[in-house]
Design a protein around this motif. Sequence first.
Motif, PDB file in Angstrom:
ATOM      1  N   LYS B  16     -28.426 -54.667   8.213  1.00 17.82           N
ATOM      2  CA  LYS B  16     -27.657 -54.239   9.471  1.00 17.82           C
ATOM      3  C   LYS B  16     -27.100 -55.509  10.148  1.00 17.82           C
ATOM      4  N   ILE B  17     -25.762 -55.062  10.527  1.00 25.27           N
ATOM      5  CA  ILE B  17     -24.646 -55.352  11.490  1.00 25.27           C
ATOM      6  C   ILE B  17     -25.018 -55.116  12.938  1.00 25.27           C
ATOM      7  N   VAL B  18     -25.558 -56.355  13.440  1.00 25.64           N
ATOM      8  CA  VAL B  18     -26.087 -56.411  14.789  1.00 25.64           C
ATOM      9  C   VAL B  18     -25.502 -56.837  16.154  1.00 25.64           C
ATOM     10  N   SER B  19     -23.888 -56.968  15.433  1.00 26.50           N
ATOM     11  CA  SER B  19     -23.037 -58.159  15.858  1.00 26.50           C
ATOM     12  C   SER B  19     -21.916 -58.035  15.291  1.00 26.50           C
ATOM     13  N   ALA B  20     -20.360 -58.243  16.280  1.00 25.40           N
ATOM     14  CA  ALA B  20     -19.256 -57.712  15.321  1.00 25.40           C
ATOM     15  C   ALA B  20     -18.341 -57.856  16.056  1.00 25.40           C
ATOM     16  N   LEU B  32     -20.217 -61.929  12.010  1.00 27.16           N
ATOM     17  CA  LEU B  32     -20.847 -60.809  12.464  1.00 27.16           C
ATOM     18  C   LEU B  32     -22.404 -61.637  12.131  1.00 27.16           C
ATOM     19  N   VAL B  33     -23.249 -61.278  13.016  1.00 26.03           N
ATOM     20  CA  VAL B  33     -24.648 -61.074  12.936  1.00 26.03           C
ATOM     21  C   VAL B  33     -25.294 -59.389  12.106  1.00 26.03           C
ATOM     22  N   VAL B  34     -25.914 -60.909  10.930  1.00 29.97           N
ATOM     23  CA  VAL B  34     -26.519 -59.863  10.299  1.00 29.97           C
ATOM     24  C   VAL B  34     -27.850 -59.973   9.725  1.00 29.97           C
ATOM     25  N   ASP B  35     -29.088 -58.483  10.103  1.00 29.41           N
ATOM     26  CA  ASP B  35     -30.068 -58.926  10.155  1.00 29.41           C
ATOM     27  C   ASP B  35     -30.811 -58.161   8.740  1.00 29.41           C
ATOM     28  N   PHE B  36     -31.663 -59.362   8.015  1.00 30.88           N
ATOM     29  CA  PHE B  36     -32.074 -59.081   6.717  1.00 30.88           C
ATOM     30  C   PHE B  36     -33.590 -58.530   6.691  1.00 30.88           C
ATOM     31  N   ALA B  37     -33.652 -58.632   8.069  1.00 29.75           N
ATOM     32  CA  ALA B  37     -34.850 -58.186   7.909  1.00 29.75           C
ATOM     33  C   ALA B  37     -36.278 -59.375   7.735  1.00 29.75           C
ATOM     34  N   LEU B  51     -44.009 -67.677  12.040  1.00 28.46           N
ATOM     35  CA  LEU B  51     -42.902 -66.927  11.475  1.00 28.46           C
ATOM     36  C   LEU B  51     -42.039 -66.204  12.650  1.00 28.46           C
ATOM     37  N   VAL B  52     -40.691 -66.100  13.235  1.00 30.86           N
ATOM     38  CA  VAL B  52     -40.431 -65.432  13.528  1.00 30.86           C
ATOM     39  C   VAL B  52     -38.840 -64.439  13.024  1.00 30.86           C
ATOM     40  N   PRO B  53     -38.569 -63.492  13.562  1.00 34.11           N
ATOM     41  CA  PRO B  53     -37.254 -63.266  12.650  1.00 34.11           C
ATOM     42  C   PRO B  53     -36.414 -63.603  12.771  1.00 34.11           C
ATOM     43  N   SER B  54     -35.270 -63.341  11.342  1.00 34.94           N
ATOM     44  CA  SER B  54     -34.384 -64.547  11.350  1.00 34.94           C
ATOM     45  C   SER B  54     -32.531 -63.473  11.246  1.00 34.94           C
ATOM     46  N   VAL B  55     -32.222 -63.906  11.534  1.00 30.56           N
ATOM     47  CA  VAL B  55     -30.417 -62.780  11.359  1.00 30.56           C
ATOM     48  C   VAL B  55     -29.618 -63.967  11.114  1.00 30.56           C
ATOM     49  N   ARG B  56     -28.738 -64.176   9.657  1.00 27.41           N
ATOM     50  CA  ARG B  56     -27.615 -64.901   9.576  1.00 27.41           C
ATOM     51  C   ARG B  56     -26.279 -64.212  10.200  1.00 27.41           C
ATOM     52  N   GLN B  57     -25.315 -65.496  10.210  1.00 25.85           N
ATOM     53  CA  GLN B  57     -24.137 -65.099  10.794  1.00 25.85           C
ATOM     54  C   GLN B  57     -22.887 -65.102   9.795  1.00 25.85           C
ATOM     55  N   ILE B  58     -22.471 -64.411   9.309  1.00 25.59           N
ATOM     56  CA  ILE B  58     -21.904 -63.844   8.427  1.00 25.59           C
ATOM     57  C   ILE B  58     -20.225 -64.198   8.718  1.00 25.59           C
ATOM     58  N   VAL B  59     -19.567 -64.719   8.241  1.00 30.22           N
ATOM     59  CA  VAL B  59     -17.685 -64.592   8.484  1.00 30.22           C
ATOM     60  C   VAL B  59     -16.609 -63.542   7.721  1.00 30.22           C
ATOM     61  N   ASP B  68     -11.278 -52.328  15.965  1.00 28.55           N
ATOM     62  CA  ASP B  68     -12.379 -52.804  17.505  1.00 28.55           C
ATOM     63  C   ASP B  68     -13.360 -53.050  16.377  1.00 28.55           C
ATOM     64  N   PRO B  69     -13.936 -54.208  16.546  1.00 29.70           N
ATOM     65  CA  PRO B  69     -15.311 -54.308  15.897  1.00 29.70           C
ATOM     66  C   PRO B  69     -16.980 -53.622  15.797  1.00 29.70           C
ATOM     67  N   ALA B  70     -16.659 -53.042  17.058  1.00 30.26           N
ATOM     68  CA  ALA B  70     -17.649 -52.458  17.982  1.00 30.26           C
ATOM     69  C   ALA B  70     -18.423 -51.411  17.156  1.00 30.26           C
ATOM     70  N   VAL B  71     -17.396 -51.083  16.275  1.00 28.00           N
ATOM     71  CA  VAL B  71     -17.574 -49.367  15.504  1.00 28.00           C
ATOM     72  C   VAL B  71     -18.677 -49.490  14.257  1.00 28.00           C
ATOM     73  N   LEU B  72     -18.500 -51.463  14.082  1.00 23.81           N
ATOM     74  CA  LEU B  72     -19.584 -52.231  12.993  1.00 23.81           C
ATOM     75  C   LEU B  72     -20.842 -52.191  13.116  1.00 23.81           C
ATOM     76  N   VAL B  73     -20.911 -51.851  14.901  1.00 20.39           N
ATOM     77  CA  VAL B  73     -22.690 -52.235  15.418  1.00 20.39           C
ATOM     78  C   VAL B  73     -23.729 -51.434  14.464  1.00 20.39           C
ATOM     79  N   GLY B  74     -24.659 -51.500  13.698  1.00 20.39           N
ATOM     80  CA  GLY B  74     -25.717 -50.691  13.618  1.00 20.39           C
ATOM     81  C   GLY B  74     -25.412 -50.612  12.566  1.00 20.39           C
ATOM     82  N   LYS B  75     -24.311 -50.558  11.562  1.00 21.21           N
ATOM     83  CA  LYS B  75     -23.953 -49.987  10.195  1.00 21.21           C
ATOM     84  C   LYS B  75     -25.351 -50.883   9.269  1.00 21.21           C
ATOM     85  N   ILE B  76     -25.038 -50.381   8.029  1.00 23.65           N
ATOM     86  CA  ILE B  76     -25.946 -50.840   7.184  1.00 23.65           C
ATOM     87  C   ILE B  76     -24.507 -51.107   5.850  1.00 23.65           C
ATOM     88  N   CYS B  77     -24.772 -52.049   5.752  1.00 22.88           N
ATOM     89  CA  CYS B  77     -23.780 -52.668   5.074  1.00 22.88           C
ATOM     90  C   CYS B  77     -24.408 -53.224   3.265  1.00 22.88           C
TER      91      CYS B  77
END
Lengths: 123, 123
Positions: B16-20, B32-37, B51-59, B68-77
């Motif tokens: 899930k894309i958290v920010s773009a 992109l910051v992406v959440d894979f749980a 244990l704490v939640p961790s997200v990944r940075q993906i270029v 407008d990269p904001a349209v990606l926020v919230g999408k699951i890809c």
Amino acid sequence: MITYEDFKKVEIRAGKIVSAEKIPETDKLLRLVVDFAEKKELVNEAGEKSLVPSVRQIVSGISAYFPDPAVLVGKICMFVTNLEPRMIKGFESNGMLFALSDENGNFSTLEPNSSIAPGTLAK
Amino acid sequence: MITYEDFKKVEIRAGKIVSAEKIPETDKLLRLVVDFAEKKELVNEAGEKSLVPSVRQIVSGISAYFPDPAVLVGKICMFVTNLEPRMIKGFESNGMLFALSDENGNFSTLEPNSSIAPGTLAK
């Protein structure tokens, strides 16, 4: 961890499902015919070669998710296309549906948007 | 042609894309910051682990498709999640967007249906 070269070995392409039917006397198997916009060479009686459209048969264990397999017809989904062919319950399978399922029984195909032509490689 | 074992080495997961946001002074790159749980272990000052939640940075080089990269926020890809990390223009990338593009400039992400949780492996 894998390298980019490991990843590039795997071909996952968009394919348009032409037909979908349950394989009799199995619980889970569907027989899909899938179009990847491929052609194969045919030779006629006069020895002349020509390229003709070719589709693939792909067997997939997704019958439980599609009580009416006809809903799949016309959909563009993703398939692994460069696996060695294998025989499944007497049917040759020339690829594998690439989809998601989880331990709660949820299932999803992966459908690209309508701009994407059958045969397009994901990367 | 590849074997099933070659295919199984590659991990492609829903994220899930958290920010773009566009990376300044580049033509094509989004950060992109992406959440894979996923979770990671942290140790506090008292030496206690948790244990704490961790997200990944993906270029990803998809800026042209998303003015407008904001349209990606919230999408699951879908993302390749077990590639070795690499540095792209000074940013660490811990994965790769798995999507489709063709020579005509068409582009598509691959979005599973809403039943699929972030972190789910495609297979």
